[in-house]
Design an enzyme around this catalytic site. Structure first.
Site, PDB file in Angstrom:
ATOM      1  N   HIS A  20      -0.181 -17.175  -4.777  1.00 15.50           N
ATOM      2  CA  HIS A  20       0.790 -16.633  -5.744  1.00 15.50           C
ATOM      3  C   HIS A  20       0.407 -17.035  -7.169  1.00 15.50           C
ATOM      4  CE1 HIS A  20       3.927 -16.865  -2.322  1.00 15.50           C
ATOM      5  NE2 HIS A  20       3.772 -15.587  -2.581  1.00 15.50           N
ATOM      6  N   LYS A  44      14.257 -12.529   6.144  1.00 16.84           N
ATOM      7  CA  LYS A  44      13.054 -13.308   6.482  1.00 16.84           C
ATOM      8  C   LYS A  44      13.395 -14.747   6.865  1.00 16.84           C
ATOM      9  CE  LYS A  44       9.020 -11.290   4.187  1.00 16.84           C
ATOM     10  NZ  LYS A  44       7.941 -11.568   3.204  1.00 16.84           N
ATOM     11  N   ARG A  98      -3.900  -8.752  -0.343  1.00 20.49           N
ATOM     12  CA  ARG A  98      -4.767  -9.646   0.431  1.00 20.49           C
ATOM     13  C   ARG A  98      -5.687  -8.794   1.289  1.00 20.49           C
ATOM     14  NH1 ARG A  98       0.250 -13.404   1.916  1.00 20.49           N
ATOM     15  NH2 ARG A  98       1.164 -11.351   1.620  1.00 20.49           N
ATOM     16  N   SER A 136       2.411 -17.648   2.754  1.00 18.56           N
ATOM     17  CA  SER A 136       3.513 -18.612   2.883  1.00 18.56           C
ATOM     18  C   SER A 136       3.869 -18.860   4.355  1.00 18.56           C
ATOM     19  CB  SER A 136       4.756 -18.089   2.159  1.00 18.56           C
ATOM     20  OG  SER A 136       4.501 -17.928   0.793  1.00 18.56           O
TER      21      SER A 136
HETATM   22  P1  ADP Z   1       6.839 -10.571  -0.050  1.00 19.40           P
HETATM   23  O1  ADP Z   1       8.024 -10.990   0.732  1.00 19.40           O
HETATM   24  O2  ADP Z   1       7.109  -9.532  -1.093  1.00 19.40           O
HETATM   25  O3  ADP Z   1       5.588 -10.283   0.767  1.00 19.40           O
HETATM   26  P2  ADP Z   1       5.486 -12.961  -0.865  1.00 19.40           P
HETATM   27  O4  ADP Z   1       6.133 -14.142  -1.496  1.00 19.40           O
HETATM   28  O5  ADP Z   1       4.912 -13.137   0.491  1.00 19.40           O
HETATM   29  O6  ADP Z   1       6.540 -11.842  -0.925  1.00 19.40           O
HETATM   30  O7  ADP Z   1       4.352 -12.406  -1.827  1.00 19.40           O
HETATM   31  C1  ADP Z   1       4.628 -11.948  -3.115  1.00 19.40           C
HETATM   32  C2  ADP Z   1       3.449 -11.196  -3.642  1.00 19.40           C
HETATM   33  O8  ADP Z   1       2.326 -12.076  -3.756  1.00 19.40           O
HETATM   34  C3  ADP Z   1       2.995 -10.057  -2.721  1.00 19.40           C
HETATM   35  O9  ADP Z   1       2.526  -8.998  -3.539  1.00 19.40           O
HETATM   36  C4  ADP Z   1       1.860 -10.664  -1.949  1.00 19.40           C
HETATM   37  O10 ADP Z   1       0.956  -9.687  -1.510  1.00 19.40           O
HETATM   38  C5  ADP Z   1       1.245 -11.570  -3.011  1.00 19.40           C
HETATM   39  N1  ADP Z   1       0.494 -12.654  -2.420  1.00 19.40           N
HETATM   40  C6  ADP Z   1       0.952 -13.670  -1.662  1.00 19.40           C
HETATM   41  N2  ADP Z   1      -0.047 -14.482  -1.282  1.00 19.40           N
HETATM   42  C7  ADP Z   1      -1.187 -13.968  -1.809  1.00 19.40           C
HETATM   43  C8  ADP Z   1      -2.582 -14.330  -1.767  1.00 19.40           C
HETATM   44  N3  ADP Z   1      -3.004 -15.372  -1.074  1.00 19.40           N
HETATM   45  N4  ADP Z   1      -3.461 -13.555  -2.433  1.00 19.40           N
HETATM   46  C9  ADP Z   1      -3.032 -12.468  -3.104  1.00 19.40           C
HETATM   47  N5  ADP Z   1      -1.753 -12.062  -3.190  1.00 19.40           N
HETATM   48  C10 ADP Z   1      -0.840 -12.796  -2.544  1.00 19.40           C
END
Ligand code: ADP
Length: 166
Positions: A20, A44, A98, A136
């Site tokens: 993030h 979630k 990703r 996460s």
């Molecule tokens: P969501 O519930 O929207 O998936 P996340 O907190 O999992 O929320 O992720 C928020 C954003 O950050 C999303 O666009 C996700 O693809 C991006 N993201 C999370 N981890 C990574 C990573 N390791 N590399 C690139 N983007 C990431």
């Protein structure tokens, strides 16, 4: 006068990871103001409460605001992403991409969001390869089974995850 570009970076941030933070740094290069939207996302069943996640994201990002010269705001939201974007005056939605696994969902969501409001563009950014596989969900899983998560999250976040697990 040049346009004041407002972008939003939405996510659940349960917890915020180095992935993030990498995307956050890239987003700072594109906007004048970045609103980080922490989604309530009760579906979630987050490990951290909404308040905890907002505080965590605020703490891990505020240190970079001054050097970036970009205004940063961390707020929670629990309505439609496009309504949230309209409310804060954002024209850009930042998403991290990703692996191929993210593509299908993001493809559909971006298409639908564009029909809701074509003035708002979704921009996809990729993290540095060393952070690309961090998620996460997996951070929590590794920690629950006693694995080390220090490489995936900031130090204080690591402590908070371990405290939650007890
Ligand atoms: P969501 O519930 O929207 O998936 P996340 O907190 O999992 O929320 O992720 C928020 C954003 O950050 C999303 O666009 C996700 O693809 C991006 N993201 C999370 N981890 C990574 C990573 N390791 N590399 C690139 N983007 C990431």
């Amino acid at each position: 006068m040049a346009e004041h570009r407002v972008g939003i970076y939405p996510g659940t941030f349960d917890p915020i990871t180095n992935g993030h933070i990498d995307i956050f740094h890239r987003a700072l290069k594109l906007v004048d103001k970045l609103v980080i939207g922490v989604a309530a996302n009760p579906g979630k069943s987050p490990m951290f409460t909404l308040e905890e996640r907002v505080a965590m994201v605020r703490r891990e990002t505020s240190i970079f605001a001054e050097e970036a010269g970009v205004e940063i705001d961390v707020v929670c939201f629990d309505d439609l992403l496009m309504h949230f974007a309209e409310r804060v005056g954002a024209r850009i939605i930042i998403r991290g991409l990703r692996a191929v696994a993210d593509f299908e969902y993001e493809f559909q969501m971006t298409g639908m969001n564009y029909q809701i409001n074509p003035a708002i563009e979704t921009v996809f950014l990729m993290a540095d390869p060393k952070y690309q596989t961090i998620a996460s969900r997996l951070v929590k899983e590794v920690a629950r089974y006693g694995g080390k998560i220090a490489a995936f999250v900031p130090e204080t976040v690591e402590k908070e995850v371990l405290e939650k697990i007890g």
